[in-house]
Design an enzyme around this catalytic site. Structure first.
Site, PDB file in Angstrom:
ATOM      1  N   GLN A  84       0.688  -1.238  -0.087  1.00 30.52           N
ATOM      2  CA  GLN A  84      -0.102   0.006  -0.053  1.00 30.52           C
ATOM      3  C   GLN A  84       1.046   1.368  -0.031  1.00 30.52           C
ATOM      4  OE1 GLN A  84      -3.373  -0.862   3.130  1.00 30.52           O
ATOM      5  NE2 GLN A  84      -1.681  -2.165   3.598  1.00 30.52           N
ATOM      6  N   ASN A  85       2.327   1.032   0.058  1.00 30.27           N
ATOM      7  CA  ASN A  85       3.077   2.272   0.257  1.00 30.27           C
ATOM      8  C   ASN A  85       3.287   2.651  -1.102  1.00 30.27           C
ATOM      9  OD1 ASN A  85       3.282   1.556   2.973  1.00 30.27           O
ATOM     10  ND2 ASN A  85       4.992   0.447   2.974  1.00 30.27           N
ATOM     11  N   ILE A  86       3.654   3.991  -0.945  1.00 27.15           N
ATOM     12  CA  ILE A  86       4.066   4.970  -2.398  1.00 27.15           C
ATOM     13  C   ILE A  86       5.469   5.232  -2.521  1.00 27.15           C
ATOM     14  CG2 ILE A  86       1.694   5.455  -2.534  1.00 27.15           C
ATOM     15  CD1 ILE A  86       2.606   8.387  -1.545  1.00 27.15           C
ATOM     16  N   HIS A 121      -1.588   1.685  -4.110  1.00 27.68           N
ATOM     17  CA  HIS A 121      -1.794   3.179  -4.035  1.00 27.68           C
ATOM     18  C   HIS A 121      -1.140   3.995  -4.834  1.00 27.68           C
ATOM     19  CE1 HIS A 121      -4.147   1.614  -0.004  1.00 27.68           C
ATOM     20  NE2 HIS A 121      -4.655   1.584  -0.953  1.00 27.68           N
ATOM     21  N   CYS A 136      -1.119  13.605 -15.716  1.00 25.54           N
ATOM     22  CA  CYS A 136      -2.073  14.540 -15.788  1.00 25.54           C
ATOM     23  C   CYS A 136      -3.364  14.525 -15.610  1.00 25.54           C
ATOM     24  CB  CYS A 136      -2.132  15.056 -17.444  1.00 25.54           C
ATOM     25  SG  CYS A 136      -2.960  16.442 -18.011  1.00 25.54           S
ATOM     26  N   CYS A 174      -5.219  14.801 -19.907  1.00 22.28           N
ATOM     27  CA  CYS A 174      -4.815  14.032 -20.430  1.00 22.28           C
ATOM     28  C   CYS A 174      -4.156  12.535 -20.143  1.00 22.28           C
ATOM     29  CB  CYS A 174      -4.040  14.589 -21.948  1.00 22.28           C
ATOM     30  SG  CYS A 174      -2.394  14.886 -21.236  1.00 22.28           S
ATOM     31  N   GLY A 191       3.168  -4.675   9.264  1.00 20.04           N
ATOM     32  CA  GLY A 191       3.056  -2.831   9.302  1.00 20.04           C
ATOM     33  C   GLY A 191       1.927  -2.385   8.429  1.00 20.04           C
TER      34      GLY A 191
HETATM   35  N1  APR Z   1       7.069  -1.954  12.824  1.00 17.76           N
HETATM   36  C1  APR Z   1       5.908  -2.669  12.544  1.00 17.76           C
HETATM   37  N2  APR Z   1       4.666  -2.104  12.496  1.00 17.76           N
HETATM   38  C2  APR Z   1       4.718  -0.822  12.703  1.00 17.76           C
HETATM   39  C3  APR Z   1       6.068  -0.096  12.958  1.00 17.76           C
HETATM   40  C4  APR Z   1       7.277  -0.904  12.973  1.00 17.76           C
HETATM   41  N3  APR Z   1       8.330  -0.058  13.274  1.00 17.76           N
HETATM   42  N4  APR Z   1       5.499   1.187  13.137  1.00 17.76           N
HETATM   43  C5  APR Z   1       4.061   1.142  13.064  1.00 17.76           C
HETATM   44  N5  APR Z   1       3.569   0.195  12.816  1.00 17.76           N
HETATM   45  C6  APR Z   1       2.158  -0.268  12.399  1.00 17.76           C
HETATM   46  C7  APR Z   1       1.213   0.257  13.141  1.00 17.76           C
HETATM   47  O1  APR Z   1       1.008  -0.398  14.529  1.00 17.76           O
HETATM   48  C8  APR Z   1       0.058   0.490  12.312  1.00 17.76           C
HETATM   49  O2  APR Z   1      -0.645  -0.944  12.361  1.00 17.76           O
HETATM   50  O3  APR Z   1       1.949   0.121  11.083  1.00 17.76           O
HETATM   51  C9  APR Z   1       0.850   0.151  10.912  1.00 17.76           C
HETATM   52  C10 APR Z   1       0.755   1.376  10.275  1.00 17.76           C
HETATM   53  O4  APR Z   1      -0.917   1.856   9.931  1.00 17.76           O
HETATM   54  P1  APR Z   1      -1.086   3.028   9.070  1.00 17.76           P
HETATM   55  O5  APR Z   1      -0.526   4.313   9.409  1.00 17.76           O
HETATM   56  O6  APR Z   1      -2.685   3.071   9.060  1.00 17.76           O
HETATM   57  O7  APR Z   1      -0.845   2.471   7.708  1.00 17.76           O
HETATM   58  P2  APR Z   1      -1.237   1.492   6.597  1.00 17.76           P
HETATM   59  O8  APR Z   1      -1.926   0.471   7.189  1.00 17.76           O
HETATM   60  O9  APR Z   1      -0.212   1.529   5.648  1.00 17.76           O
HETATM   61  O10 APR Z   1      -2.353   2.628   5.702  1.00 17.76           O
HETATM   62  C11 APR Z   1      -3.130   2.162   4.875  1.00 17.76           C
HETATM   63  O11 APR Z   1      -4.113   4.285   4.593  1.00 17.76           O
HETATM   64  O12 APR Z   1      -4.016   6.642   4.699  1.00 17.76           O
HETATM   65  C12 APR Z   1      -4.035   5.430   3.827  1.00 17.76           C
HETATM   66  O13 APR Z   1      -3.369   5.174   1.537  1.00 17.76           O
HETATM   67  C13 APR Z   1      -2.860   5.099   3.058  1.00 17.76           C
HETATM   68  O14 APR Z   1      -1.868   3.370   2.011  1.00 17.76           O
HETATM   69  C14 APR Z   1      -2.371   3.995   3.185  1.00 17.76           C
HETATM   70  C15 APR Z   1      -3.681   3.162   3.875  1.00 17.76           C
END
Ligand code: APR
Length: 251
Positions: free
Chosen positions: A98-100, A116, A124, A127, A191
């Site tokens: 889900q990371n960019i 994502h 654009c 276009c 994560g």
């Molecule tokens: N190691 C493991 N897990 C971790 C660490 C770490 N060092 N630090 C934080 N976390 C965990 C947190 O406990 C949490 O469960 O990572 C998770 C981060 O959650 P979010 O911030 O909600 O991120 P994510 O799940 O990727 O979000 C999903 O939401 O806002 C949108 O588009 C954005 O892709 C993103 C989507």
């Protein structure tokens, strides 16, 4: 617990990884939810929706340029590097993220499905123009530019090629991810809070098709109820230990 996870991985036929912002936390990239998360400081409706971009593209671009700067300075950590090694070993078949932030690519993973989008891609708003700033070598120039970025083909506004709230995920990526999840016998979830759909369906699909779920997270979340093994801790530390154990088992 970690032994159990190592065993599942060592004998997996089709391991996939599903990652979220937490895997990049140790690289210095902020997560979204929880204390210190981006959604504590910024409002989703102001910076991460199509309406926000129509209303105030300047504010939206400030947000994404700020994130691009952070991500540009970040290096893959041990968790990313472990996933690259697992792919090299032939165990890990794909990373669905889900990371960019592009850190899986920098770590060396080959098969990456970005659900994502990618921070370095701009497209654009009118276009079909699309550009990867890393590939065109324009990241620094793009970040330094004070004016709003314009499309070189039609002069309309460029936007980040990321998925905003209220937008659909890219079709090809989503269907590929769902297919991989169906095929996979072990899904390693690292994560993610598991709160954002449809991405969060991935481990649920694997589970439904008889696969195992291993979760690595500092806290419990939306995926934890279906996790067969939950490994509490920082992704970098846990993944390093896990890889060591997997290697021992495969000796
Ligand atoms: N190691 C493991 N897990 C971790 C660490 C770490 N060092 N630090 C934080 N976390 C965990 C947190 O406990 C949490 O469960 O990572 C998770 C981060 O959650 P979010 O911030 O909600 O991120 P994510 O799940 O990727 O979000 C999903 O939401 O806002 C949108 O588009 C954005 O892709 C993103 C989507």
């Amino acid at each position: 617990m970690i032994e159990e996870a190592a065993k599942l991985i060592a004998k997996a036929k089709f391991l996939i990884a599903f990652t979220g912002a937490g895997i990049s936390a140790e690289s210095g990239v902020p997560t979204f939810r929880g204390s210190g998360g981006l959604w504590e400081k910024y409002r989703i409706e102001e910076v991460a929706t199509p309406e926000a971009f129509r209303r105030n593209p300047k504010l939206v671009w400030e947000f994404y340029k700020m994130r691009m700067r952070k991500m540009k300075d970040a290096k893959p950590n041990k968790a990313h590097l472990t996933l690259a090694e697992l792919e090299d070993m032939g165990i890990l078949k794909a990373v669905i993220t889900q990371n960019i932030d592009d850190l899986h690519r920098e770590a060396g993973n080959k098969r990456i499905i970005e659900l994502h989008g990618n921070i370095y891609r701009v497209k654009c708003s009118y276009c079909d123009y699309i550009e990867n700033l890393k590939e065109s070598g324009r990241v620094e120039r793009f970040l330094a530019e004070k004016e709003l970025p314009k499309c070189p083909k039609c002069s309309n506004l460029l936007r980040p090629d990321v998925v905003w709230f209220g937008e659909s995920l890219p079709e090809k990526e989503l269907s590929e991810a769902f297919n991989l999840a169906r095929r996979s016998d072990v899904c390693l979830v690292i994560g993610t809070s598991g709160q954002v759909y449809p991405a969060a369906y991935i481990p649920y699909i694997t589970k439904e098709h008889g696969g195992y779920i291993i979760e690595v997270n500092v806290n419990e979340g939306g995926i934890t109820p279906i996790a067969d093994v939950f490994l509490r801790g920082k992704a970098g530390e846990i993944m390093e230990e896990l890889l060591k154990k997997v290697k021992e088992l495969r000796k």
